[in-house]
Design a protein around this motif. Structure first.
Motif, PDB file in Angstrom:
ATOM      1  N   LEU B 212       0.844  -1.195   0.000  1.00 40.73           N
ATOM      2  CA  LEU B 212       0.000   0.000   0.000  1.00 40.73           C
ATOM      3  C   LEU B 212       0.882   1.249   0.000  1.00 40.73           C
ATOM      4  CD1 LEU B 212      -2.827   1.365   0.420  1.00 40.73           C
ATOM      5  CD2 LEU B 212      -2.276   1.361   2.838  1.00 40.73           C
ATOM      6  N   LEU B 213       0.699   2.051  -0.997  1.00 40.82           N
ATOM      7  CA  LEU B 213       1.476   3.279  -1.126  1.00 40.82           C
ATOM      8  C   LEU B 213       0.605   4.440  -0.678  1.00 40.82           C
ATOM      9  CD1 LEU B 213       4.270   4.042  -2.288  1.00 40.82           C
ATOM     10  CD2 LEU B 213       3.116   4.663  -4.395  1.00 40.82           C
ATOM     11  N   HIS B 214       1.148   5.275   0.212  1.00 35.52           N
ATOM     12  CA  HIS B 214       0.373   6.431   0.649  1.00 35.52           C
ATOM     13  C   HIS B 214       1.310   7.614   0.834  1.00 35.52           C
ATOM     14  CE1 HIS B 214      -2.560   8.943   2.423  1.00 35.52           C
ATOM     15  NE2 HIS B 214      -2.099   8.850   3.654  1.00 35.52           N
ATOM     16  N   ASP B 215       1.021   8.684   0.144  1.00 37.25           N
ATOM     17  CA  ASP B 215       1.776   9.922   0.317  1.00 37.25           C
ATOM     18  C   ASP B 215       3.275   9.717   0.062  1.00 37.25           C
ATOM     19  OD1 ASP B 215       2.069  12.603   0.838  1.00 37.25           O
ATOM     20  OD2 ASP B 215       2.372  12.299   2.990  1.00 37.25           O
ATOM     21  N   GLY B 216       3.610   8.906  -0.953  1.00 37.24           N
ATOM     22  CA  GLY B 216       5.008   8.742  -1.318  1.00 37.24           C
ATOM     23  C   GLY B 216       5.787   7.765  -0.456  1.00 37.24           C
ATOM     24  N   HIS B 217       5.114   7.118   0.494  1.00 35.56           N
ATOM     25  CA  HIS B 217       5.763   6.109   1.318  1.00 35.56           C
ATOM     26  C   HIS B 217       5.004   4.791   1.205  1.00 35.56           C
ATOM     27  CE1 HIS B 217       8.306   9.016   3.378  1.00 35.56           C
ATOM     28  NE2 HIS B 217       7.243   9.801   3.499  1.00 35.56           N
ATOM     29  N   ILE B 218       5.687   3.698   1.566  1.00 40.67           N
ATOM     30  CA  ILE B 218       4.968   2.432   1.664  1.00 40.67           C
ATOM     31  C   ILE B 218       4.351   2.361   3.045  1.00 40.67           C
ATOM     32  CG2 ILE B 218       5.224  -0.071   1.795  1.00 40.67           C
ATOM     33  CD1 ILE B 218       7.247   0.140  -0.446  1.00 40.67           C
ATOM     34  N   ALA B 219       3.019   2.319   3.092  1.00 42.56           N
ATOM     35  CA  ALA B 219       2.323   2.382   4.370  1.00 42.56           C
ATOM     36  C   ALA B 219       2.035   1.000   4.925  1.00 42.56           C
ATOM     37  CB  ALA B 219       1.021   3.164   4.218  1.00 42.56           C
ATOM     38  N   ALA B 220       1.991   0.001   4.049  1.00 37.44           N
ATOM     39  CA  ALA B 220       1.770  -1.359   4.517  1.00 37.44           C
ATOM     40  C   ALA B 220       2.329  -2.323   3.490  1.00 37.44           C
ATOM     41  CB  ALA B 220       0.274  -1.618   4.715  1.00 37.44           C
ATOM     42  N   ASP B 221       2.780  -3.501   3.933  1.00 36.41           N
ATOM     43  CA  ASP B 221       3.410  -4.456   3.033  1.00 36.41           C
ATOM     44  C   ASP B 221       3.248  -5.841   3.644  1.00 36.41           C
ATOM     45  OD1 ASP B 221       4.970  -5.984   1.416  1.00 36.41           O
ATOM     46  OD2 ASP B 221       6.790  -4.777   1.622  1.00 36.41           O
ATOM     47  N   GLY B 222       2.576  -6.741   2.954  1.00 36.35           N
ATOM     48  CA  GLY B 222       2.420  -8.089   3.461  1.00 36.35           C
ATOM     49  C   GLY B 222       1.228  -8.766   2.829  1.00 36.35           C
ATOM     50  N   SER B 223       1.015 -10.051   3.150  1.00 36.18           N
ATOM     51  CA  SER B 223      -0.154 -10.737   2.621  1.00 36.18           C
ATOM     52  C   SER B 223      -1.388 -10.188   3.318  1.00 36.18           C
ATOM     53  CB  SER B 223      -0.045 -12.240   2.859  1.00 36.18           C
ATOM     54  OG  SER B 223      -0.128 -12.488   4.246  1.00 36.18           O
ATOM     55  N   PHE B 224      -2.551 -10.496   2.788  1.00 36.79           N
ATOM     56  CA  PHE B 224      -3.780  -9.997   3.376  1.00 36.79           C
ATOM     57  C   PHE B 224      -3.900 -10.465   4.835  1.00 36.79           C
ATOM     58  CE2 PHE B 224      -8.533 -10.386   3.778  1.00 36.79           C
ATOM     59  CZ  PHE B 224      -8.741  -9.033   3.935  1.00 36.79           C
ATOM     60  N   ALA B 225      -3.522 -11.719   5.057  1.00 38.95           N
ATOM     61  CA  ALA B 225      -3.575 -12.252   6.423  1.00 38.95           C
ATOM     62  C   ALA B 225      -2.641 -11.462   7.335  1.00 38.95           C
ATOM     63  CB  ALA B 225      -3.196 -13.731   6.413  1.00 38.95           C
ATOM     64  N   GLU B 226      -1.456 -11.149   6.820  1.00 41.00           N
ATOM     65  CA  GLU B 226      -0.494 -10.403   7.648  1.00 41.00           C
ATOM     66  C   GLU B 226      -1.007  -9.006   7.965  1.00 41.00           C
ATOM     67  OE1 GLU B 226       3.685 -12.501   6.198  1.00 41.00           O
ATOM     68  OE2 GLU B 226       2.904 -10.753   5.131  1.00 41.00           O
ATOM     69  N   LEU B 227      -1.629  -8.356   6.962  1.00 37.14           N
ATOM     70  CA  LEU B 227      -2.164  -7.012   7.208  1.00 37.14           C
ATOM     71  C   LEU B 227      -3.226  -7.063   8.301  1.00 37.14           C
ATOM     72  CD1 LEU B 227      -2.552  -5.250   3.745  1.00 37.14           C
ATOM     73  CD2 LEU B 227      -0.616  -5.316   5.298  1.00 37.14           C
ATOM     74  N   LYS B 228      -4.057  -8.096   8.248  1.00 36.96           N
ATOM     75  CA  LYS B 228      -5.100  -8.231   9.253  1.00 36.96           C
ATOM     76  C   LYS B 228      -4.483  -8.462  10.632  1.00 36.96           C
ATOM     77  CE  LYS B 228      -9.453  -9.972   7.855  1.00 36.96           C
ATOM     78  NZ  LYS B 228     -10.272 -11.102   7.394  1.00 36.96           N
ATOM     79  N   ALA B 229      -3.414  -9.283  10.634  1.00 34.06           N
ATOM     80  CA  ALA B 229      -2.778  -9.609  11.908  1.00 34.06           C
ATOM     81  C   ALA B 229      -2.136  -8.395  12.555  1.00 34.06           C
ATOM     82  CB  ALA B 229      -1.736 -10.711  11.697  1.00 34.06           C
ATOM     83  N   GLN B 230      -1.787  -7.386  11.681  1.00 33.15           N
ATOM     84  CA  GLN B 230      -1.139  -6.183  12.231  1.00 33.15           C
ATOM     85  C   GLN B 230      -2.139  -5.304  12.983  1.00 33.15           C
ATOM     86  OE1 GLN B 230       0.792  -4.114   9.065  1.00 33.15           O
ATOM     87  NE2 GLN B 230       2.257  -5.773   8.705  1.00 33.15           N
TER      88      GLN B 230
END
Lengths: 551, 265
Positions: B212-230
């Motif tokens: 996920l790119l937001h405002d010129g930075h990577i705001a999130a990176d991982g599988s869908f399961a990993e994003l949920k786990a975060q």
């Protein structure tokens, strides 16, 4: 032709390879570009209604059909070759050549030079920048060669035959120089426009130049063959220092030298050699910056113009129309006619042409001298009315005709209002300005005595417009695709309308000839009444059901 | 996790990019490995297409280091593009050509022989159910048909890395299923797919990894399961809204509905 060019290119393959160019890729790109050139509709031809839409599925069509038009145009240069004063004659020839070449280039360049799709299609492939740049250059050279060759083939032959080998060789060299100068000038115009404004403005400008070229062709041809007296030209043409500002004179000068002129002609001749070389050098140096500006073309318009508070056209509409839905269509039609580029390209030239129709009718009289011109000739102003059937026919076409679904999905009880609003808009926005210009010239020619007739002519033409509307097939405005070629008008109807227009003129003439006091004023008063009735009742009785089935 | 997956296909190190005073990318670090399907998402103007254009060499003047297929982009050579397929967002295509001409042309630019490119193009188009229009001009095609031509053009040369920008736009539901399956099977063969889209449901389902790119930075990176786990919860759409700090959608919608119902008479 295609294959011939590719074979010719193959001759140079070794040279390209030595220069580090990926020749197979270059060949592939140039070939596909030429194929596409052959399929794009030609703006100028389209405007004068000669072009057939390149058919979809035919595998190959000659890409160079257009060039016959240029050959025809080049005939205009021939008479000037035979002026006694070579300097003057060749100056005229180069003026024409630069005009033809320049306008053609500006009109076509957007597709030849500024194809913004190139970037995402070609640069994403394993083709290096040099090969890409070279392919583009080769494409431009082929395009220019074909354009210039058809423009100069006949004049060049004539020079060789009638003026000798020396003059022929000088002419050939100068053609190359002039082409170089024209490329750099065209690129400079594009660069300046793109720098100052945006891609939309450039597209508008290209559109206007195409229109100007089409009008120039139609009008120029008519006027030239009727009024121009070639033999009187060029006598006593003595270039002074300030002619240095006119490039065609530079190119004329070497022919003066061949004829024994001296002095300032040497300076001109030096300009003819040096300026094009310098401009091409500058063009090559500026190319990267130019390419950068070209990217603007993809970005579309910026903020767009705010509408100015004073809109005279809308005021006229508001004054004449009470029905709000009809007003809406009036404004909509005004906006469409002013903005749609293809519509303008088709309509403006023929409407503009009608402005000179009366003068063509009067050409012989005008040549005989203004003093012998009687006011009766003022009735030739009816000739401008020829624009009205064309205008009303073209009104139903649009390049975005599919958007006409909006008519069927909006609640409308009857389409009469749509038609009247659109017809009125087309008359006021497109016909009125043209008529006004012709009218002013007529007033200057005939003086105050012409005023009553002018009013009567105007009122007659307004009535004529309703007659046209009633006779021509009634299609909703902007609801049909532009037909290919010139089939947009039914010949029989066109003839019928021409007869009716002539009848209007005839009645007017008869009333004048009868010689009663105030006869023309009474005629005008009657026309006002008829107009009121025609505009009020002429557009009635169209049900929506009919409109839906017409679409 | 890098080593078990082999050499990185894409390696971005502190990539920065600005247009004048506008900073689009403010330091992107990203490594992509063979067989991954990257769902590259972010709000409009976050810099997604700039990233892709940089990797394709369409834009230059970046800061940092970009390596694609083991090739450092700073040397300016373009041979590496021969192993890449690209579907741009706006369907830019020479539409006066027929599909046969266009596909043959593209194949040739990738170094295929014209006959081979034509044969393969015809075969793929037939599989997409478009053999009848193969010789018609592309400007007579519908949006979905154009999209299929773009997809075929990007696959002709059997690329190892695919950049796809909204590749499903305009396709009907059946074609969407086919394309999704193609992507999954290509990834299983070890191809890498870099996929940007605004349709979160699709990204959620097909991506093995979401960036996920937001405002010129990577705001999130991982599988869908990993994003949920975060700690984020709900669908990818909700995670997207959370991470881009967009919470007022209900309020804006309310104001729009209100404006629609205003009565001026």
């Amino acid at each position: 032709m295609h294959e011939f060019i590719m074979k010719l290119l193959d001759r140079f393959s070794g040279m390209f390879r030595r220069a580090g160019i990926d020749y197979p890729a270059l060949r592939t790109i140039v070939r596909i570009k030429l194929t596409m050139d052959g399929r794009k509709p030609n703006g100028v031809l389209e405007a004068i209604g000669k072009s057939k839409k390149p058919s979809a599925d035919k595998p190959e069509k000659s890409p160079f059909a257009v060039n016959w038009l240029y050959v025809l145009m080049s005939l205009a240069m021939i008479p000037f070759l035979f002026l006694n004063d070579s300097l003057a004659g060749m100056t005229f020839v180069f003026t024409l050549l630069m005009f033809f070449q320049g306008t053609a280039m500006i009109a076509d360049f957007s597709s030849v030079m500024l194809d913004t799709r190139d970037r995402s299609i070609l640069r994403t492939k394993p083709v290096d920048g040099r090969t890409f740049g070279m392919a583009k250059t080769v494409h431009i050279i082929v395009y220019l060669f074909l354009l210039t060759a058809s423009l100069v083939a006949l004049p060049l032959m004539a020079v060789f035959v009638f003026k000798g080998a020396a003059a022929g060789l000088v002419f050939l060299l100068e053609i190359m120089l002039v082409t170089g100068l024209d490329i750099s000038l065209t690129a400079a115009v594009y660069y300046a426009v793109l720098r100052l404004w945006d891609g939309e403005r450039l597209k508008d400008m290209i559109n206007y130049i195409q229109i100007a070229l089409a009008v120039g062709l139609m009008v120029g041809y008519q006027i030239m063959i009727r009024i121009f007296d070639f033999s009187a030209l060029g006598a006593g043409f003595e270039p002074g220092g300030w002619w240095l500002l006119a490039p065609p004179v530079w190119f004329g000068a070497p022919f003066g030298l061949l004829q024994g002129n001296g002095g300032i002609s040497y300076v001109f001749a030096a300009c003819a050699l040096l300026v094009p070389l310098l401009s091409v050098l500058l063009y090559v140096l500026m190319l990267p910056q130019f390419e950068q500006q070209v990217q603007k073309l993809t970005q579309g318009g910026g903020a767009g113009k705010r509408r100015s508070a004073f809109r005279p056209l809308e005021l006229i509409g508001d004054l004449l129309i009470r029905n709000p839905r009809e007003r809406a269509f009036y404004r909509f039609a005004c906006a469409m006619m002013g903005k749609e580029r293809e519509f303008k390209l088709k309509v403006y030239p023929s409407v503009g042409f009608s402005m000179v129709v009366p003068f063509i009718f009067m050409a012989s009289q005008l040549k005989a001298g203004l003093d012998s011109l009687s006011v009766v000739w003022g009735l030739m102003l009816y000739g401008t009315g020829l624009a009205i059937p064309t205008l009303l026919t073209l009104l139903s076409f649009s390049s975005r005709h599919k958007a006409a679904w909006i008519y069927s999905t909006s609640p409308m009880e009857e389409t009469g209002a749509v038609h009247r609003g659109a017809v009125l808009a087309s008359l006021i926005k497109l016909f009125l300005p043209v008529f006004a210009v012709a009218a002013v010239v007529f007033l200057l020619l005939f003086g105050k005595a012409f005023v009553p007739d002018l009013i009567a002519v105007f009122l007659s033409l307004l009535l004529f417009a309703v007659v046209c509307y009633l006779i021509l097939p009634r299609k909703l405005p902007f609801s049909e695709p532009f037909p290919a070629g010139s089939s947009s008008q039914n010949g029989l109807q066109a003839f019928l309308l021409f007869v009716i227009l002539a009848a209007f003129g005839g009645i007017h003439f008869g009333i004048r000839a009868a010689g009663w006091p105030y006869s023309v004023w009474i005629f005008s008063a009657a026309l006002i009444g008829l107009n009121y009735a025609a505009w009020k009742y002429g557009f009635r009785g169209r049900s929506t059901g009919k409109a839906a089935s017409a679409k | 996790m890098a080593n078990e997956l082999g050499e990185a296909v894409i390696r971005l190190q502190d990539v920065r990019m600005n247009y004048g005073n506008k900073f689009v990318l403010k330091g992107i670090d990203l490594e992509v490995y063979p067989g991954q399907i990257i769902g590259y998402i972010g709000p409009n103007g976050a810099g997604k297409s700039t990233t892709v254009k940089l990797m394709l060499g369409l834009e230059t003047g970046y800061g940092g280091k970009i390596e694609v297929l083991g090739h450092n982009l700073s040397d300016g050579s373009s041979a590496y593009k021969g192993r890449i397929g690209y579907v741009p967002e706006t369907a830019e295509i020479y539409d006066t050509l027929s599909a046969r001409e266009y596909l043959t042309f593209c194949g040739e630019l990738y170094g295929l022989k014209p006959e081979d490119a034509d044969y393969k193009g015809a075969k793929l188009m037939r599989l997409f159910g478009m053999e009848e229009v193969y010789d018609s001009r592309i400007d007579s095609y519908s949006k979905g048909m154009r999209q299929k031509v773009m997809l075929v053009a990007s696959l002709l040369h059997n690329p190892d890395l695919l950049f796809l920008d909204e590749p499903l736009s305009g396709l009907d539901a059946n074609s969407v299923m086919i394309v999704k399956e193609i992507l999954a099977q290509l990834a299983a063969e070890g191809k890498t797919i870099f996929y940007s889209s605004h349709i979160m449901d699709v990204v959620e389902k097909i991506s093995s990894r979401i960036v996920l790119l937001h405002d010129g930075h990577i705001a999130a990176d991982g599988s869908f399961a990993e994003l949920k786990a975060q700690g984020a919860e709900g669908s990818l759409e909700q995670i997207f809204n959370d991470l881009t700090g967009f919470t007022e959608h209900a309020e804006i919608a309310g104001r729009i509905v209100q404006a629609v119902q205003e009565d001026y008479s």
